[in-house]
Scaffold this motif. Structure first.
Motif, short mmCIF file in Angstrom:
data_model
loop_
_atom_site.label_atom_id
_atom_site.label_comp_id
_atom_site.label_asym_id
_atom_site.label_seq_id
_atom_site.Cartn_x
_atom_site.Cartn_y
_atom_site.Cartn_z
N GLY B 29 0.80 -1.22 0.00
CA GLY B 29 0.00 0.00 0.00
C GLY B 29 0.83 1.27 0.00
N ILE B 30 1.82 1.33 0.89
CA ILE B 30 2.54 2.60 1.05
C ILE B 30 3.74 2.70 0.12
CG2 ILE B 30 3.79 4.05 2.69
CD1 ILE B 30 1.93 2.95 4.85
N LYS B 31 4.52 1.59 0.05
CA LYS B 31 5.73 1.63 -0.78
C LYS B 31 5.44 1.39 -2.27
CE LYS B 31 9.48 2.17 1.83
NZ LYS B 31 10.64 2.97 1.47
N ASN B 32 4.18 0.99 -2.54
CA ASN B 32 3.80 0.72 -3.92
C ASN B 32 4.64 -0.37 -4.59
OD1 ASN B 32 1.52 2.19 -4.60
ND2 ASN B 32 2.72 4.09 -4.63
N ALA B 33 5.06 -1.30 -3.80
CA ALA B 33 5.81 -2.40 -4.40
C ALA B 33 4.83 -3.34 -5.07
CB ALA B 33 6.56 -3.16 -3.31
N SER B 34 5.26 -3.96 -6.14
CA SER B 34 4.34 -4.87 -6.80
C SER B 34 4.99 -6.24 -6.94
CB SER B 34 3.93 -4.30 -8.15
OG SER B 34 4.20 -5.21 -9.17
N LEU B 35 4.20 -7.24 -6.59
CA LEU B 35 4.72 -8.61 -6.64
C LEU B 35 4.99 -9.04 -8.07
CD1 LEU B 35 2.84 -10.81 -4.06
CD2 LEU B 35 5.26 -10.24 -4.18
N THR B 36 4.12 -8.57 -8.94
CA THR B 36 4.26 -9.00 -10.33
C THR B 36 5.57 -8.47 -10.92
OG1 THR B 36 2.87 -7.12 -10.87
CG2 THR B 36 1.82 -9.28 -10.84
N GLU B 37 5.97 -7.31 -10.41
CA GLU B 37 7.20 -6.74 -10.92
C GLU B 37 8.41 -7.63 -10.63
OE1 GLU B 37 8.73 -2.65 -9.82
OE2 GLU B 37 6.83 -2.23 -10.85
N LEU B 38 8.35 -8.30 -9.43
CA LEU B 38 9.45 -9.17 -9.01
C LEU B 38 9.63 -10.32 -10.00
CD1 LEU B 38 11.28 -9.03 -6.54
CD2 LEU B 38 9.83 -10.75 -5.48
N PHE B 39 8.51 -10.81 -10.52
CA PHE B 39 8.59 -11.91 -11.47
C PHE B 39 8.41 -11.43 -12.90
CE2 PHE B 39 7.16 -13.81 -7.46
CZ PHE B 39 8.20 -14.71 -7.28
N SER B 40 8.94 -10.27 -13.17
CA SER B 40 8.74 -9.71 -14.50
C SER B 40 9.57 -10.46 -15.54
CB SER B 40 9.15 -8.24 -14.49
OG SER B 40 10.55 -8.18 -14.37
N LYS B 41 9.27 -10.16 -16.79
CA LYS B 41 9.96 -10.80 -17.90
C LYS B 41 11.45 -10.48 -17.88
CE LYS B 41 8.79 -11.63 -22.66
NZ LYS B 41 8.32 -10.95 -23.85
N GLU B 42 11.73 -9.22 -17.54
CA GLU B 42 13.14 -8.79 -17.50
C GLU B 42 13.95 -9.61 -16.50
OE1 GLU B 42 13.90 -4.58 -16.75
OE2 GLU B 42 12.24 -4.23 -18.19
N ASN B 43 13.41 -9.70 -15.27
CA ASN B 43 14.11 -10.43 -14.24
C ASN B 43 14.33 -11.88 -14.63
OD1 ASN B 43 14.23 -8.16 -12.81
ND2 ASN B 43 12.90 -8.81 -11.12
N LEU B 44 13.32 -12.45 -15.26
CA LEU B 44 13.42 -13.83 -15.71
C LEU B 44 14.58 -13.97 -16.68
CD1 LEU B 44 11.88 -16.56 -15.38
CD2 LEU B 44 10.81 -16.05 -17.57
N GLU B 45 14.68 -13.01 -17.55
CA GLU B 45 15.75 -13.04 -18.55
C GLU B 45 17.13 -12.99 -17.89
OE1 GLU B 45 16.05 -9.99 -21.89
OE2 GLU B 45 14.11 -11.00 -22.24
N TYR B 46 17.26 -12.07 -16.89
CA TYR B 46 18.54 -11.97 -16.19
C TYR B 46 18.90 -13.30 -15.54
CZ TYR B 46 18.30 -6.87 -16.62
OH TYR B 46 18.25 -5.61 -17.09
N ALA B 47 17.89 -13.90 -14.90
CA ALA B 47 18.13 -15.16 -14.20
C ALA B 47 18.58 -16.24 -15.16
CB ALA B 47 16.86 -15.59 -13.47
N THR B 48 17.89 -16.36 -16.29
CA THR B 48 18.28 -17.39 -17.26
C THR B 48 19.70 -17.14 -17.74
OG1 THR B 48 16.31 -16.47 -18.30
CG2 THR B 48 16.83 -18.74 -18.81
N LYS B 49 20.00 -15.89 -17.98
CA LYS B 49 21.32 -15.56 -18.49
C LYS B 49 22.39 -15.96 -17.48
CE LYS B 49 23.81 -11.70 -20.42
NZ LYS B 49 23.88 -10.25 -20.26
N PHE B 50 22.10 -15.66 -16.19
CA PHE B 50 23.07 -15.95 -15.14
C PHE B 50 23.32 -17.46 -15.02
CE2 PHE B 50 24.03 -16.72 -10.59
CZ PHE B 50 25.22 -16.03 -10.53
N PHE B 51 22.21 -18.21 -14.99
CA PHE B 51 22.39 -19.65 -14.81
C PHE B 51 22.99 -20.31 -16.05
CE2 PHE B 51 19.35 -18.98 -11.32
CZ PHE B 51 20.14 -19.53 -10.32
#
Ligand SMILES: Nc1ncnc2c1ncn2[C@@H]1O[C@H](COP(=O)(O)OP(=O)(O)O)[C@@H](O)[C@H]1O
Ligand SMILES: [Mg+2]
Lengths: 250, 278
Positions: B29-51
């Motif tokens: 509510g206050i920090k406006n953090a979004s859960l969906t953002e954590l699992f975004s397409k971008e992050n997924l891409e970084y993770a795949t690249k790293f592994f």
């Protein structure tokens, strides 16, 4: 003073804070006597034995060993030659092999390096083996002590006393945590060995039957006072009944 | 029989629920953090690249398939092993030198049956040094030590030892405090002096427990070398940091394999020696 008197206790008293544990107790022990201390729990038996072992100090009165006051035995090495102690079996170092617990009886005579060296290569093995044979454990030399049964551990403690060779043996409830058959066994051995070595024994006991069976003289304490002091065969059932009665007959 | 629930427990439970609810309200509510953002397409891409990087997919030089890299890594592994052994060695020596007066039952004289006025003073001094040693993390010790010496495995070992001697000291002093005083009293009545009481009564009872703690801390130290390596204390840790900075992912995989091997070795040794003690 007679030559034969190894212990003389004269009007000895001991208080814990406000509690009286022993009050003006007096008796004399001759060399070679086998004495059983009896009396209800809280009578002061442990306190008396601890005074004799110089673990405690008396508040007043005189305590002579070999005609000399206790203060002359303040060196523990000298004292160990005079007085040996056996309590319940928790007195051994469980993690050490049996032979080291037996040889610990020689520590009074050993210096630092011999004691250290002994932990790696046991010294005086012949004597230790003989002592263990005499207490009926000839084949347990290198067994871990804590793996032995309670009765066997008490025999190891007796073997240690055989190595220590004190003139007086003090035993505080030596068979309290043993079953009757083992208790018989240990007391039989204790008194037999003491006779062979011409030692004097003072043992506190819970059981009057054991006291009469194995000891020559019974000293009864009650509320820190001497209740009776008689040869074992002169103690009557009535006296014993009174000794263990909860309330005094008035 | 029905047990009455304690009011404190009930209160704690509701307070706990309230705490969770308000935390989530704050985050979303206050920090406006979004859960969906954590699992975004971008992050997924970084993770795949790293592994993928770790596994060496599509790369020319794959460190963990390269002989030279293995021999370099082997050298570093040996260095790390040396560092950990030196560290546990130093801290064990200092622990042994200080642990006896650091036990409460030695200070008050119940264990060795001798009283001296200065015992409590020594006890306090050593206990404070233990706390000081433990309170400062390995990383900080390493930064201090490396500030003074030049980087290498010896300063790394010293830093690790500085942190661990306080831990070992405290654990082992507590082992001594738990020893049964009855066998010790009896040794004294058999004529044993202070040194003999320590040799026959104290050490045999506490050493197996000491060994367990020492081996456990050794294993921890081995893993912590990576942390002190980050600030230049040498060994696998330093290399790890370099590989991270240069994005040499396959080297990271190789170094992780080396750590795995080290921990397996430590496991094997501690199991064997514990068996040997019994
Ligand atoms: N350390 C102590 N502090 C206070 N009172 C004690 C202490 N030890 C024993 N007593 C008291 O002294 C009396 C004698 O105790 P003790 O000698 O142990 O008797 P026993 O061995 O015959 O059972 C008891 O009343 C006991 O409560
Ligand atoms: Mg008692």
């Amino acid at each position: 003073m007679s030559e034969k008197n190894i212990i003389e206790i004269n009007q000895i008293s001991k208080n814990y804070e406000r509690k009286i544990a022993l009050s003006s107790l007096s008796f004399v022990v001759e060399k070679g006597e086998l004495i059983a201390l009896i009396g209800p729990s809280g009578a002061g038996k442990t306190t008396l034995l601890n005074l004799l072992a110089s673990i405690l100090e008396a508040d007043s009165g005189e305590l002579l060993v070999d005609g000399k006051p206790m203060s002359q035995f303040s060196d523990q090495k000298k004292r160990a030659k005079k007085i040996g102690i056996i309590r319940q079996q928790f007195d051994l170092v469980g993690q050490l092999p049996v032979i080291h617990n037996v040889l610990a009886g020689r520590l009074a005579d050993w210096g630092f390096f011999k004691s250290l060296f002994n932990l790696f290569i046991p010294q005086e093995r012949q004597e230790a083996t003989t002592a263990l044979k005499r207490v009926g454990l000839p084949d347990k030399l290198y067994e871990r002590t804590s793996n032995l049964s309670g009765g066997e551990q008490q025999r190891v403690a007796l073997a240690r006393l055989l190595m220590q060779k004190p003139e007086i043996i003090l035993a505080d409830e030596p068979v309290a945590s043993l079953d009757p058959a083992r208790a018989d066994d240990v007391l039989d051995m204790l008194t037999k060995l003491a006779k062979e070595e011409h030692q004097t024994v003072i043992a506190s006991l819970h059981s009057v039957d054991y006291a009469r069976k194995y000891f020559t003289r019974l000293i009864a304490l009650k509320n820190g006072k001497l209740f009776f002091d008689l040869p074992a065969d002169q103690v009557t059932d009535k006296q014993l009944e009174e000794l263990y009665q909860l309330k005094e007959l008035s | 029989m029905k047990k009455r629930r304690s009011p404190f427990l009930t209160f704690s439970f509701y307070a706990f629920l309230l705490l969770i609810a308000s935390s989530w309200y704050f985050v979303i509510g206050i920090k406006n953090a979004s859960l969906t953002e954590l699992f975004s397409k971008e992050n997924l891409e970084y993770a795949t690249k790293f592994f993928k990087g770790l596994l060496g997919v599509g790369q020319e030089e794959i460190a963990f398939l390269n002989r030279d890299s293995w021999s370099d890594a082997f050298k570093l592994t040996v260095e790390t092993l040396q560092m950990s052994i030196m560290a546990i060695g130093f801290s064990t020596i200092v622990m042994f030198l200080t642990v006896i007066p650091a036990a409460r039952n030695v200070a008050d004289g119940t264990l060795t049956l001798s009283r001296r006025w200065y015992r409590w003073f020594v006890f306090g001094l050593i206990r404070v040094s233990y706390i000081f040693s433990r309170a400062i993390p390995e990383l900080v010790w390493a930064m201090i030590v490396i500030f003074i010496f030049k980087p290498g495995i010896l300063p790394g070992a010293i830093a690790l030892a500085l942190h661990n001697f306080g831990i070992l000291g405290k654990l082992c002093a507590e082992v001594i405090e738990d020893t049964d005083s009855r066998p010790i009293r009896n040794l004294a009545s058999a004529g044993a002096n202070r040194a003999q009481i320590l040799m026959y009564g104290v050490f045999p009872t506490v050493l197996p427990q000491f060994l367990t703690y020492i081996l456990y801390r050794w294993e921890v130290i081995m893993r912590t070398t990576i942390v002190v390596g980050f600030v230049g204390a040498g060994g696998l840790g330093q290399e790890f940091k370099l590989s991270m900075s240069f994005f040499h992912y396959t080297e990271i995989t190789l170094l992780l394999i080396c750590y795995l091997i080290l921990v397996i070795i430590a496991d094997y040794i501690s199991e064997k020696s514990r068996f040997f003690v019994k």
